[in-house]
Design a protein around this motif. Structure first.
Motif, mmCIF file in Angstrom:
data_model
loop_
_atom_site.group_PDB
_atom_site.id
_atom_site.type_symbol
_atom_site.label_atom_id
_atom_site.label_comp_id
_atom_site.label_asym_id
_atom_site.label_seq_id
_atom_site.Cartn_x
_atom_site.Cartn_y
_atom_site.Cartn_z
ATOM 1 N N LEU A 179 0.830 -1.200 0.000
ATOM 2 C CA LEU A 179 0.000 0.000 0.000
ATOM 3 C C LEU A 179 0.869 1.257 0.000
ATOM 4 N N THR A 180 0.535 2.194 -0.870
ATOM 5 C CA THR A 180 1.217 3.491 -0.883
ATOM 6 C C THR A 180 0.830 4.274 0.358
ATOM 7 N N ARG A 181 1.820 4.705 1.133
ATOM 8 C CA ARG A 181 1.549 5.431 2.374
ATOM 9 C C ARG A 181 2.246 6.789 2.430
ATOM 10 N N VAL A 232 -6.321 -3.237 -3.751
ATOM 11 C CA VAL A 232 -7.621 -3.903 -3.839
ATOM 12 C C VAL A 232 -7.733 -4.685 -5.145
ATOM 13 N N ARG A 233 -7.260 -4.108 -6.239
ATOM 14 C CA ARG A 233 -7.301 -4.815 -7.524
ATOM 15 C C ARG A 233 -6.516 -6.129 -7.440
ATOM 16 N N LYS A 234 -5.359 -6.095 -6.792
ATOM 17 C CA LYS A 234 -4.523 -7.291 -6.699
ATOM 18 C C LYS A 234 -5.149 -8.344 -5.791
ATOM 19 N N ARG A 235 -5.736 -7.905 -4.672
ATOM 20 C CA ARG A 235 -6.285 -8.847 -3.700
ATOM 21 C C ARG A 235 -7.647 -9.398 -4.134
ATOM 22 N N TYR A 236 -8.365 -8.641 -4.953
ATOM 23 C CA TYR A 236 -9.740 -9.014 -5.310
ATOM 24 C C TYR A 236 -9.912 -8.911 -6.827
ATOM 25 N N PRO A 237 -9.549 -9.967 -7.552
ATOM 26 C CA PRO A 237 -9.655 -9.936 -9.014
ATOM 27 C C PRO A 237 -11.062 -9.629 -9.520
ATOM 28 N N ALA A 238 -12.079 -10.026 -8.775
ATOM 29 C CA ALA A 238 -13.448 -9.749 -9.220
ATOM 30 C C ALA A 238 -13.711 -8.247 -9.284
#
Length: 284
Positions: free
Chosen positions: A186-188, A211-217
């Motif tokens: 995560l960019t912080r 989120v895109r990486k963790r949740y492909p749907a």
């Protein structure tokens, strides 16, 4: 005392989300913009003389004692010593766990409505302070105005962004916000920007890549929407949204949305309908 009234609890969108640092206690420092939409839960309150707080509606997976609505009512009682109670019926329209703030909004509406119905006389600033004990997003719903927010989301500046028609899509995924904020990728350390930068078109969300990486749907629905409009994600998702030229364009996109994805055509609002409901109640 048999007084029954119905109050709105609107959803919100994060039109921007930047993570600009981290405090020593681990909380992330944010820059975000909150705007309301006219997708609302409805809460009906019936005042009780016996001091009991009853949730009449069932909420899947949420015990009554843990419900933010019930906790908000009890917090008001503890703060003021009020001996009145309430039956509370919640009609849910805002998807749960999608980043639209439905639970926080329900809590804020409970604070505002019962403060009026119980004649407690607390001002909005005090109600917002109480709301912060229930959740970081509750104060923005108490305040009821679109805002630029900084810090951990508690320092507000009122703003007036454009109020387009939005298409909101809710992929059938529950995002674990805590895990997103704990993700090492995560960019912080994003640079701080200004309200002027946002109004000039800076609408990024630092959580999107994780989120895109963790949740492909979610990534799939985002890509579908982004081909047809400028897709964005609210908070840590899962809900996605895009401003549309008009309601007809939004309805056309809604009809073509991917199978299994819930969707809504909504109007952006810089003033919460909760404030209008309070104004009407005071006038009665």
């Amino acid at each position: 005392m048999s007084q029954t009234t119905t109050w709105p609890a609107p959803a919100k969108l994060n039109l921007l989300l930047r993570i600009v640092g981290r405090r020593a206690d681990g909380y992330h420092l944010l820059q975000t913009v909150f705007q309301f939409i006219d997708l609302c839960d409805e809460l009906t309150f019936s005042v009780r003389e016996d001091g009991r707080v009853h949730r009449l509606s069932e909420l899947a997976g949420v015990a009554a004692g843990n419900d933010l609505v019930v906790r908000a009512a009890h917090l008001l009682q503890q703060e003021t010593g009020c001996r009145l109670g309430a039956d509370i019926d919640v009609t849910k329209r805002i998807p749960m766990g999608g980043g639209l703030g439905g639970g926080s909004s329900d809590a804020a509406t409970t604070l505002v409505a019962l403060n009026h119905l119980w004649r407690l006389g607390l001002d909005h600033e005090r109600l917002a302070e109480l709301g912060l004990q229930l959740g970081a997003d509750v104060p923005i719903f108490v305040r009821g105005r679109a805002a630029w927010a900084e810090g951990v989301g508690e320092a507000f500046t009122d703003i007036e962004p454009e109020m387009p028609v939005y298409l909101v899509l809710a992929p059938p995924v529950h995002v674990d916000t805590g895990k997103v904020f704990q993700d090492p990728e995560l960019t912080r350390n994003s640079d701080r920007i200004t309200i002027r930068d946002f109004l000039a078109g800076e609408h990024g969300n630092d959580c999107l890549a994780v989120v895109r990486k963790r949740y492909p749907a979610i990534a799939q629905v985002f890509d579908w929407l982004d081909e047809k409009a400028s897709a964005r994600m609210t908070g840590t998702g899962a809900c996605l949204f895009a401003a549309c030229a008009d309601r007809s364009a939004a309805e056309t996109l809604l009809a073509a949305r991917p199978a299994g994805v819930e969707g809504f055509v909504v109007q952006g609002l810089n003033r919460s309908p909760l404030l209008d409901a309070l104004h009407r109640a005071r006038a009665d």
